[in-house]
Write a protein that holds these residues in place. Structure first.
Motif, PDB file in Angstrom:
ATOM      1  N   UNK A 132       0.913   4.403  -3.232  1.00 22.81           N
ATOM      2  CA  UNK A 132       0.399   5.665  -2.704  1.00 22.81           C
ATOM      3  C   UNK A 132       1.578   6.612  -2.565  1.00 22.81           C
ATOM      4  N   UNK A 133       1.277   7.914  -2.500  1.00 22.31           N
ATOM      5  CA  UNK A 133       2.368   8.844  -2.201  1.00 22.31           C
ATOM      6  C   UNK A 133       2.985   8.477  -0.853  1.00 22.31           C
ATOM      7  N   UNK A 134       2.127   8.260   0.128  1.00 19.65           N
ATOM      8  CA  UNK A 134       2.615   7.868   1.443  1.00 19.65           C
ATOM      9  C   UNK A 134       1.517   7.169   2.214  1.00 19.65           C
ATOM     10  N   UNK A 135       1.829   6.747   3.417  1.00 17.27           N
ATOM     11  CA  UNK A 135       0.838   6.090   4.272  1.00 17.27           C
ATOM     12  C   UNK A 135       0.988   6.619   5.689  1.00 17.27           C
ATOM     13  N   UNK A 136      -0.150   6.812   6.354  1.00 16.11           N
ATOM     14  CA  UNK A 136      -0.122   7.187   7.763  1.00 16.11           C
ATOM     15  C   UNK A 136      -0.246   5.942   8.618  1.00 16.11           C
ATOM     16  N   UNK A 137       0.672   5.779   9.527  1.00 20.97           N
ATOM     17  CA  UNK A 137       0.566   4.676  10.487  1.00 20.97           C
ATOM     18  C   UNK A 137       1.042   5.190  11.830  1.00 20.97           C
ATOM     19  N   UNK A 156       4.616   8.950   8.917  1.00 19.43           N
ATOM     20  CA  UNK A 156       4.175   9.196   7.546  1.00 19.43           C
ATOM     21  C   UNK A 156       5.161   8.423   6.673  1.00 19.43           C
ATOM     22  N   UNK A 157       4.723   7.299   6.138  1.00 17.66           N
ATOM     23  CA  UNK A 157       5.649   6.390   5.460  1.00 17.66           C
ATOM     24  C   UNK A 157       5.708   6.689   3.962  1.00 17.66           C
ATOM     25  N   UNK A 158       6.893   6.968   3.455  1.00 19.68           N
ATOM     26  CA  UNK A 158       7.036   7.417   2.057  1.00 19.68           C
ATOM     27  C   UNK A 158       6.995   6.257   1.065  1.00 19.68           C
ATOM     28  N   UNK A 159       5.810   5.757   0.782  1.00 18.77           N
ATOM     29  CA  UNK A 159       5.699   4.569  -0.075  1.00 18.77           C
ATOM     30  C   UNK A 159       6.254   4.800  -1.484  1.00 18.77           C
ATOM     31  N   UNK A 160       5.857   5.932  -2.077  1.00 19.25           N
ATOM     32  CA  UNK A 160       6.281   6.162  -3.469  1.00 19.25           C
ATOM     33  C   UNK A 160       7.802   6.261  -3.576  1.00 19.25           C
ATOM     34  N   UNK A 161       8.434   6.930  -2.606  1.00 21.65           N
ATOM     35  CA  UNK A 161       9.902   6.997  -2.616  1.00 21.65           C
ATOM     36  C   UNK A 161      10.512   5.606  -2.587  1.00 21.65           C
ATOM     37  N   UNK A 162       9.932   4.743  -1.772  1.00 25.44           N
ATOM     38  CA  UNK A 162      10.459   3.385  -1.656  1.00 25.44           C
ATOM     39  C   UNK A 162      10.284   2.642  -2.972  1.00 25.44           C
ATOM     40  N   UNK A 163       9.144   2.854  -3.625  1.00 26.03           N
ATOM     41  CA  UNK A 163       8.941   2.238  -4.941  1.00 26.03           C
ATOM     42  C   UNK A 163       9.983   2.772  -5.925  1.00 26.03           C
ATOM     43  N   UNK A 164      10.218   4.088  -5.885  1.00 23.85           N
ATOM     44  CA  UNK A 164      11.239   4.674  -6.777  1.00 23.85           C
ATOM     45  C   UNK A 164      12.592   4.003  -6.557  1.00 23.85           C
ATOM     46  N   UNK A 165      12.944   3.803  -5.280  1.00 24.20           N
ATOM     47  CA  UNK A 165      14.216   3.129  -4.979  1.00 24.20           C
ATOM     48  C   UNK A 165      14.226   1.715  -5.555  1.00 24.20           C
ATOM     49  N   UNK A 166      13.103   1.016  -5.400  1.00 27.01           N
ATOM     50  CA  UNK A 166      13.011  -0.355  -5.912  1.00 27.01           C
ATOM     51  C   UNK A 166      13.206  -0.371  -7.419  1.00 27.01           C
ATOM     52  N   UNK A 167      12.637   0.630  -8.089  1.00 31.44           N
ATOM     53  CA  UNK A 167      12.684   0.633  -9.551  1.00 31.44           C
ATOM     54  C   UNK A 167      14.066   1.006 -10.091  1.00 31.44           C
ATOM     55  N   UNK A 168      14.929   1.536  -9.214  1.00 37.92           N
ATOM     56  CA  UNK A 168      16.306   1.804  -9.639  1.00 37.92           C
ATOM     57  C   UNK A 168      17.037   0.504  -9.926  1.00 37.92           C
ATOM     58  N   UNK A 169      16.693  -0.522  -9.166  1.00 38.22           N
ATOM     59  CA  UNK A 169      17.426  -1.779  -9.344  1.00 38.22           C
ATOM     60  C   UNK A 169      16.635  -2.792 -10.153  1.00 38.22           C
ATOM     61  N   UNK A 170      15.324  -2.576 -10.264  1.00 39.53           N
ATOM     62  CA  UNK A 170      14.499  -3.574 -10.926  1.00 39.53           C
ATOM     63  C   UNK A 170      13.911  -2.995 -12.199  1.00 39.53           C
ATOM     64  N   UNK A 171      14.291  -3.553 -13.329  1.00 37.06           N
ATOM     65  CA  UNK A 171      13.754  -3.051 -14.585  1.00 37.06           C
ATOM     66  C   UNK A 171      12.398  -3.673 -14.875  1.00 37.06           C
ATOM     67  N   UNK A 172      11.824  -3.317 -15.979  1.00 39.36           N
ATOM     68  CA  UNK A 172      10.612  -4.015 -16.417  1.00 39.36           C
ATOM     69  C   UNK A 172       9.302  -3.367 -16.041  1.00 39.36           C
TER      70      UNK A 172
END
Ligand code: WT7
Length: 633
Positions: A172-177, A181-197
């Motif tokens: 998701x773009x983000x999540x409300x909890x 407002x939790x930036x889910x997509x940003x976190x995924x982007x960070x993950x994909x910097x180190x993880x290929x595939x």
């Protein structure tokens, strides 16, 4: 379904039948489901390799059982009711017909984005109905989903993507909890910097916050859905009974989290059977499980078990204490919730606000209360019983684990006896035993030991993804011939089971399972840290708190600041749920001459039992114990 147990006598009979002739028993349960082809053999197994096969060569698709087969009778019945985080935002209701159509459409989106049968798809979303849609869309086309709890860090996502060999992730773009407002997509982007595939990221729009969308890699959920012209039925892939349905990562006593693999038919049968019998749902009743779908409880008792049984599942996006501690009770009244299933940690956090938030709440719709995730203390049990259940709702204390797929030990609501802080009796098909340290079975009653299960049930773990040996080592090697749970347990004079907590190096913090080895790895990554040792200690709200003993290359000048920095590193590496509660800087750790850390001593100090440290004479340097004791936080 007709395999519902309705009396204590029926429970005893079912239990006996399940032990005397397991194959006939489970065939009878499985008959209630919809199969493309029935099985050749109900069960083949050994706990040495281990190898477990239920309903071999049967063919089915779990989504046909969750959705299609209900359409005729329940097309317009709510399948998922969604309560958003914000009190002013309208909720959503998805009927079985609507959910079926959404799953089919998203399954078609997955296919057009290149997802094929057997592919692993990671899902990192908040608690929105589309999360359930994404899971079932994967199952529809035979892709294996792996849901990652929204509180995990980029590094944790990267590790899971890598381990699962996933080429796809849905977020998701983000999540409300609560107020966040939790930036889910940003976190995924960070993950994909180190993880290929990863070739494709599908993003569901929830918070409308700005996100970066990478050309050729990232696509919007709503735009992809709009492209599906034929909104009709996406033909369900015919799966073999033992085809993997999902992977769910969980912590163990060593190494990184491992991917627990559950397979299609056995998981479906057991999640549904346990749901129906433990909670005794009534037709059309609203079932509110407050867990996050990122955990096994959510998989089985928000999504698969409830929907397969034709129930109505209430999904809540937010947290119990926001905007105030009356939120759960408002939700219960608003939707006339019949079954409330939550965790001791949530009960304790609500208890702390007293009974004011309950004033003016009706709660008369409640019929069954449930608890799961950690041992429930008597105080919390009594409060739940008195103030929420008004002493008229049975409380089911349901014990199980990620590796189990569904509840193994619990009373059946209103059917079998309950006992405060006891999970009580095993469900039919579950054969628990207690063993001593040598693996010898402890028979009789009024005894304690390590809890094992000696016979397979349909949703027992099949393997750990990509590493079968690890599965054997972790669960089947400690006590050969048995599945070892990692829990300690007491069996009272009536044969009732009370789970006393983990006996391995796994912590249970607010119902979240975290390995001490994982925590130590994270802490050791922090600059200046030479070594660390982590233990749990009793914590009023969290159940267990995280106590870290840390050796630095030089004693920090500003201890509070260094502590906060280390906690930040842990949040970065694992997620904020894993931040240590206490960090004590120590000059050394109590080690044996062979270099093994004596955790027993560290545990005692953390617990404050300074007089009962036991024999320290085998330590390489016993004097370090005094220093640690003096510096105790
Ligand atoms: C561990 C499993 C499956 C529920 C969510 C946690 C502890 C779970 C109970 C209970 C006492 C419990 C055990 C178990 N646990 N339920 N009713 N009473 N302890 O799943 O993350 O795999 O953790 O949670 O220690 O081993 P999990």
């Amino acid at each position: 379904m007709s395999t519902r147990i309705e009396t204590y006598e029926q429970y005893k009979a079912a239990y006996e039948a399940s032990v005397n002739n397991p194959e006939a028993f489970w065939a009878g349960v499985a008959d209630q489901f919809s199969w493309r082809r029935k099985w050749d053999k109900v069960l083949e197994w050994n706990f040495t390799e281990p190898m477990v096969k239920w309903f071999a060569n049967a063919r089915l698709n779990i989504t046909e059982n969750c959705l299609d087969r209900h359409l005729a009778k329940r097309g317009s019945q709510p399948a998922i009711i969604w309560e958003p985080n914000g009190v002013d935002e309208p909720g959503r209701v998805m009927t079985y017909a609507e959910l079926h159509s959404e799953v089919c459409r998203f399954a078609s989106v997955l296919r057009s984005n290149g997802v094929q049968k057997g592919d692993r798809v990671c899902i990192y979303m908040g608690m929105v109905p589309e999360l359930a849609v994404a899971m079932m869309a994967c199952a529809r086309i035979g892709a294996i989903h792996s849901v990652i709890f929204g509180g995990f860090s980029a590094q944790s996502i990267a590790d899971r993507l890598q381990d699962a060999g996933a080429r796809f992730i849905i977020t998701c773009d983000g999540a409300y909890r609560g107020g966040k407002d939790i930036p889910l997509k940003n976190t995924v982007d960070d993950a994909l910097q180190t993880s290929g595939g990863v070739e494709r990221v599908i993003v569901f729009q929830r918070t409308h916050t700005a996100v970066s969308m990478i050309k050729g890699r990232d696509v919007w959920w709503h735009e992809e859905m709009a492209k599906v012209i034929d909104s009709g039925v996406t033909e369900a892939e015919e799966m073999e009974a033992e085809d993997p349905l999902f992977i769910l990562y969980t912590s163990g006593s060593t190494g990184k989290p491992k991917g627990v693999v559950h397979t299609t038919a056995g998981y479906m049968v057991y999640a549904t059977y346990s749901f129906e019998n433990v909670f005794q749902p009534k037709e059309g009743e609203v079932h509110f499980c407050t867990a996050d779908i990122g955990w096994i409880t959510g998989h089985s008792y928000i999504v698969y078990g409830v929907l397969c049984a034709g129930g109505t599942s209430l999904m809540y996006e937010g947290i119990p204490t926001w905007p105030d501690a009356g939120r759960f009770w408002e939700i219960v009244d608003k939707y006339k919730v019949g079954i409330l299933y939550t965790a001791p940690t949530a009960i304790r956090s609500l208890m702390a606000f007293g009974t004011d938030p309950l004033q003016g709440k009706d709660l008369s719709s409640l019929r069954v209360l449930g608890t799961v995730g950690e041992p429930i203390n008597e105080e919390a049990w009594n409060w739940y019983n008195e103030h929420v259940g008004k002493r008229r709702c049975p409380i089911v204390d349901t014990w199980f684990q990620t590796e189990n797929g569904g509840i193994l030990i619990s009373n059946l609501a209103g059917v079998t006896p309950s006992k405060t802080s006891y999970a009580t009796l095993p469900l039919p098909g579950i054969q628990p035993i207690l063993v001593d340290e040598q693996g010898k079975e402890i028979t009789g009653n009024d005894v304690s030991g390590n809890l094992c299960i000696k016979f397979p049930w349909p949703s027992v773990i099949r393997t750990t993804w990509g590493d079968h040996e690890r599965c054997r080592q972790n669960y089947f090697a400690t006590y050969p011939g048995y599945y070892f749970t990692g829990d300690g347990c007491y069996r009272d004079s009536d044969g009732m089971y009370r789970i006393t907590g983990r006996v391995d190096d796994v912590l249970n913090v607010s119902g979240h399972r975290i390995g001490t080895a994982e925590l130590e790895n994270a802490i050791n990554m922090h600059t200046g840290v030479l070594e660390s040792a982590v233990v749990g200690y009793p914590h009023d709200l969290k159940g267990q708190g995280i106590y870290a003993y840390v050796i630095m290359d030089s004693m920090p000048d500003d201890e509070p600041h260094t502590r906060a920095d280390i906690a930040q590193t842990v949040a970065r590496v694992i997620g904020s749920i894993a931040k240590p509660d206490k960090i004590q800087f120590v000059p050394g750790l109590p080690k044996t001459r062979s270099g093994k850390i004596m955790r027993r001593i560290l545990r005692k100090i953390a617990e404050g039992e300074l007089q009962q440290l036991g024999d320290v004479s085998t330590l390489l340097d016993p004097s370090v114990v005094e220093i640690i004791k003096d510096g105790r936080l």
